[in-house]
Design a protein around this motif. Sequence first.
Motif, PDB file in Angstrom:
ATOM      1  N   ARG A  88       0.754  -1.177  -0.012  1.00 53.12           N
ATOM      2  CA  ARG A  88       0.104  -0.083  -0.038  1.00 53.12           C
ATOM      3  C   ARG A  88       1.030   1.250  -0.147  1.00 53.12           C
ATOM      4  O   ARG A  88       2.018   1.193   0.252  1.00 53.12           O
ATOM      5  N   LEU A  89       0.321   2.368  -0.407  1.00 49.44           N
ATOM      6  CA  LEU A  89       0.952   3.537  -0.459  1.00 49.44           C
ATOM      7  C   LEU A  89       1.845   4.150   0.640  1.00 49.44           C
ATOM      8  O   LEU A  89       2.997   4.378   0.602  1.00 49.44           O
ATOM      9  N   HIS A  90       1.302   3.939   1.732  1.00 50.00           N
ATOM     10  CA  HIS A  90       1.916   4.202   2.994  1.00 50.00           C
ATOM     11  C   HIS A  90       3.078   3.456   3.539  1.00 50.00           C
ATOM     12  O   HIS A  90       3.887   3.663   4.377  1.00 50.00           O
ATOM     13  N   GLU A  91       3.059   2.065   2.880  1.00 49.30           N
ATOM     14  CA  GLU A  91       4.383   1.214   3.141  1.00 49.30           C
ATOM     15  C   GLU A  91       5.325   1.255   2.465  1.00 49.30           C
ATOM     16  O   GLU A  91       6.386   0.503   2.933  1.00 49.30           O
ATOM     17  N   LEU A  92       5.453   2.273   1.461  1.00 44.60           N
ATOM     18  CA  LEU A  92       6.884   2.271   0.597  1.00 44.60           C
ATOM     19  C   LEU A  92       7.997   2.430   1.230  1.00 44.60           C
ATOM     20  O   LEU A  92       9.094   2.049   1.086  1.00 44.60           O
ATOM     21  N   GLU A  93       7.839   3.347   2.388  1.00 44.41           N
ATOM     22  CA  GLU A  93       9.255   3.740   3.074  1.00 44.41           C
ATOM     23  C   GLU A  93       9.905   2.585   3.736  1.00 44.41           C
ATOM     24  O   GLU A  93      11.027   2.635   4.185  1.00 44.41           O
ATOM     25  N   ASP A  94       8.954   1.490   4.072  1.00 47.99           N
ATOM     26  CA  ASP A  94       9.689   0.084   4.680  1.00 47.99           C
ATOM     27  C   ASP A  94      10.239  -0.538   3.814  1.00 47.99           C
ATOM     28  O   ASP A  94      11.200  -1.618   4.135  1.00 47.99           O
ATOM     29  N   HIS A  95      10.233  -0.355   2.400  1.00 51.39           N
ATOM     30  CA  HIS A  95      11.083  -0.999   1.391  1.00 51.39           C
ATOM     31  C   HIS A  95      12.003  -0.192   0.617  1.00 51.39           C
ATOM     32  O   HIS A  95      12.752  -0.894  -0.368  1.00 51.39           O
ATOM     33  N   ALA A  96      12.009   1.259   0.743  1.00 52.26           N
ATOM     34  CA  ALA A  96      13.021   1.819   0.064  1.00 52.26           C
ATOM     35  C   ALA A  96      13.429   3.152   1.052  1.00 52.26           C
ATOM     36  O   ALA A  96      12.545   3.368   1.947  1.00 52.26           O
ATOM     37  N   ASP A  97      14.345   4.059   0.573  1.00 50.14           N
ATOM     38  CA  ASP A  97      14.514   5.157   1.150  1.00 50.14           C
ATOM     39  C   ASP A  97      13.372   6.111   0.648  1.00 50.14           C
ATOM     40  O   ASP A  97      12.584   5.931  -0.191  1.00 50.14           O
ATOM     41  N   HIS A  98      13.191   7.284   1.726  1.00 50.44           N
ATOM     42  CA  HIS A  98      12.069   8.117   1.558  1.00 50.44           C
ATOM     43  C   HIS A  98      12.011   8.931   0.349  1.00 50.44           C
ATOM     44  O   HIS A  98      10.831   9.020  -0.429  1.00 50.44           O
ATOM     45  N   ASP A  99      13.167   9.220  -0.530  1.00 46.64           N
ATOM     46  CA  ASP A  99      13.202   9.789  -1.930  1.00 46.64           C
ATOM     47  C   ASP A  99      12.883   8.841  -2.913  1.00 46.64           C
ATOM     48  O   ASP A  99      11.889   9.215  -3.812  1.00 46.64           O
ATOM     49  N   THR A 100      12.963   7.593  -2.635  1.00 48.80           N
ATOM     50  CA  THR A 100      12.775   6.632  -3.721  1.00 48.80           C
ATOM     51  C   THR A 100      11.055   6.489  -3.697  1.00 48.80           C
ATOM     52  O   THR A 100      10.593   6.141  -4.563  1.00 48.80           O
ATOM     53  N   ALA A 101      10.663   6.226  -2.386  1.00 50.93           N
ATOM     54  CA  ALA A 101       9.246   5.994  -2.148  1.00 50.93           C
ATOM     55  C   ALA A 101       8.390   7.251  -2.601  1.00 50.93           C
ATOM     56  O   ALA A 101       7.416   6.932  -3.372  1.00 50.93           O
ATOM     57  N   ALA A 102       8.847   8.348  -2.604  1.00 54.72           N
ATOM     58  CA  ALA A 102       8.247   9.588  -3.091  1.00 54.72           C
ATOM     59  C   ALA A 102       8.064   9.479  -4.544  1.00 54.72           C
ATOM     60  O   ALA A 102       7.308   9.814  -5.361  1.00 54.72           O
ATOM     61  N   GLU A 103       9.275   9.124  -5.314  1.00 50.71           N
ATOM     62  CA  GLU A 103       9.343   8.971  -6.654  1.00 50.71           C
ATOM     63  C   GLU A 103       8.498   8.050  -7.173  1.00 50.71           C
ATOM     64  O   GLU A 103       7.722   8.161  -8.257  1.00 50.71           O
ATOM     65  N   ALA A 104       8.244   6.630  -6.307  1.00 54.20           N
ATOM     66  CA  ALA A 104       7.477   5.835  -6.902  1.00 54.20           C
ATOM     67  C   ALA A 104       5.768   6.332  -6.941  1.00 54.20           C
ATOM     68  O   ALA A 104       5.372   5.805  -7.812  1.00 54.20           O
ATOM     69  N   ARG A 105       5.634   7.067  -5.905  1.00 45.09           N
ATOM     70  CA  ARG A 105       4.297   7.464  -5.759  1.00 45.09           C
ATOM     71  C   ARG A 105       4.080   8.351  -6.992  1.00 45.09           C
ATOM     72  O   ARG A 105       2.845   8.211  -7.532  1.00 45.09           O
ATOM     73  N   ARG A 106       5.067   9.097  -7.265  1.00 43.18           N
ATOM     74  CA  ARG A 106       4.694  10.107  -8.426  1.00 43.18           C
ATOM     75  C   ARG A 106       4.551   9.203  -9.704  1.00 43.18           C
ATOM     76  O   ARG A 106       3.601   9.676 -10.452  1.00 43.18           O
ATOM     77  N   LEU A 107       5.425   8.347  -9.844  1.00 41.97           N
ATOM     78  CA  LEU A 107       5.550   7.566 -11.194  1.00 41.97           C
ATOM     79  C   LEU A 107       3.805   6.879 -11.171  1.00 41.97           C
ATOM     80  O   LEU A 107       3.364   6.849 -12.125  1.00 41.97           O
ATOM     81  N   LEU A 108       3.546   6.391 -10.045  1.00 49.59           N
ATOM     82  CA  LEU A 108       2.200   5.737  -9.903  1.00 49.59           C
ATOM     83  C   LEU A 108       1.018   6.720 -10.219  1.00 49.59           C
ATOM     84  O   LEU A 108       0.187   6.377 -11.272  1.00 49.59           O
ATOM     85  N   LEU A 109       1.077   8.048  -9.716  1.00 53.04           N
ATOM     86  CA  LEU A 109       0.049   8.942  -9.753  1.00 53.04           C
ATOM     87  C   LEU A 109       0.193   9.516 -11.335  1.00 53.04           C
ATOM     88  O   LEU A 109      -0.933   9.677 -12.167  1.00 53.04           O
ATOM     89  N   GLU A 110       1.400   9.414 -11.979  1.00 52.29           N
ATOM     90  CA  GLU A 110       1.444  10.068 -13.229  1.00 52.29           C
ATOM     91  C   GLU A 110       0.831   9.010 -14.178  1.00 52.29           C
ATOM     92  O   GLU A 110      -0.122   9.351 -15.141  1.00 52.29           O
ATOM     93  N   ARG A 111       0.615   7.724 -14.079  1.00 48.30           N
ATOM     94  CA  ARG A 111       0.147   6.760 -15.036  1.00 48.30           C
ATOM     95  C   ARG A 111      -1.231   6.489 -14.619  1.00 48.30           C
ATOM     96  O   ARG A 111      -2.178   6.562 -15.881  1.00 48.30           O
ATOM     97  N   GLU A 112      -1.631   6.684 -13.438  1.00 48.94           N
ATOM     98  CA  GLU A 112      -2.959   6.658 -13.119  1.00 48.94           C
ATOM     99  C   GLU A 112      -3.931   7.868 -13.528  1.00 48.94           C
ATOM    100  O   GLU A 112      -5.041   7.684 -13.704  1.00 48.94           O
TER     101      GLU A 112
END
Length: 408
Positions: free
Chosen positions: A17-41
């Motif tokens: 889930r979106l709020h769990e990304l920092e458990d699997h990556a550093d904070h900047d990478t997690a933010a980048e992943a959310r942006r990528l998801l939003l850009e595509r969605e």
Amino acid sequence: MTDPEDLVERVRDGELRLHELEDHADHDTAAEARRLLLERETDTELEAIGDYAFPAEAAEPNIENMIGAAQVPMGVVGPVPVSGGAATGDHYLPLATTEGALLASVNRGLGVIRSAGGADARVTKNGMTRAPVFRVAGVAEAAETVEWVNENTEALAEAAESTTSHGELIDVEPYVVGDSVYLRFAYDTKDAMGMNMATIATGEACEIVEAETPADLVALSGNLCSDKKPAAINAVEGRGRSVTADAVIPGELVEERLHTTPEAIAEANTRKNLTGSAKAGSLGFNAHAANVVAAAFLATGQDEAQVVEAANAITTMDARERDDGTTDLYASVSLASLEVGTVGGGTKLPTQAEALEVLGLRGGGDPPGSNADALAEIIAVGALAGELSLLGALSSRHLASAHEDLGR
């Protein structure tokens, strides 16, 4: 390093889930992943949102599901000439806003105040509040609870202050409505705005109230605090810092710089800010104090929602006759509920910390509380400048033309 594309796919597959990304990556990478998801969605480009100048980890206490930053233009006004209880001398005040002409207007007012010899400002009251609500069987139990609270404020203070190394319980004021008992706790939170401090401390005190009285806690906040809502109790009793700034402007300076007279400004203030606000049922009797407060809050990392209470201000303007028959203008603004701090919350963010550095007020003061007091006084003088400039523009009928000249 974790691939943001991999995180996007795991979110899409329902594995994360979106709020769990920092458990699997550093904070900047997690933010980048959310942006990528939003850009595509949403079929958008988030290049500007993703172009921020601080490490995402620095914002962890302030935001969840981070995707980037909202960039608001920041300018500066001043120097702000203050003779205060905590702030003295000249201070540049950073303001962040999207409203064109605001800083120009405030700067004009500050120029007039500076030419008049500066402004005085004082914090007259300090107390961050939290008001839990309790359930009782009826008025008899309500009276029993109130009596116990009134007789045991020291015990409540000991419990509340055990949760913080800085906060001090100032007062507990009971209110009864039928089978509801409200206790309005007020704290000196020093240089912190202190909302979280007051909440945690009050929670500890509530356990004693429940143990020693018939009252049962229903909600830690019963809205009698009152936080982030227009409320008469804050206008009367204050919340955070109650601060007033005033200045006397020579009549000739009013005419030369504001192109009007003290009498005209005083009349405009009475008919607009006092009578007009009363007819509207407004809690704020001012021209636009919230403009300066909001811009200062964004620039210095305050809780922007508390502009609601900070706008609860009264502006007064009086024409004062001198012995020689000429007239000066007395101008003041009183903000009953200015909730500011220089430590904690958004003040730790890099941009906001730099703005506080400009003011010379980053971090805790010596003595504790002096930096937050100084910030309140400087903002109050900025608000006074804004009131003076706008009322001058209105009474000289230059408001529309000023906006036209600035193209805003």
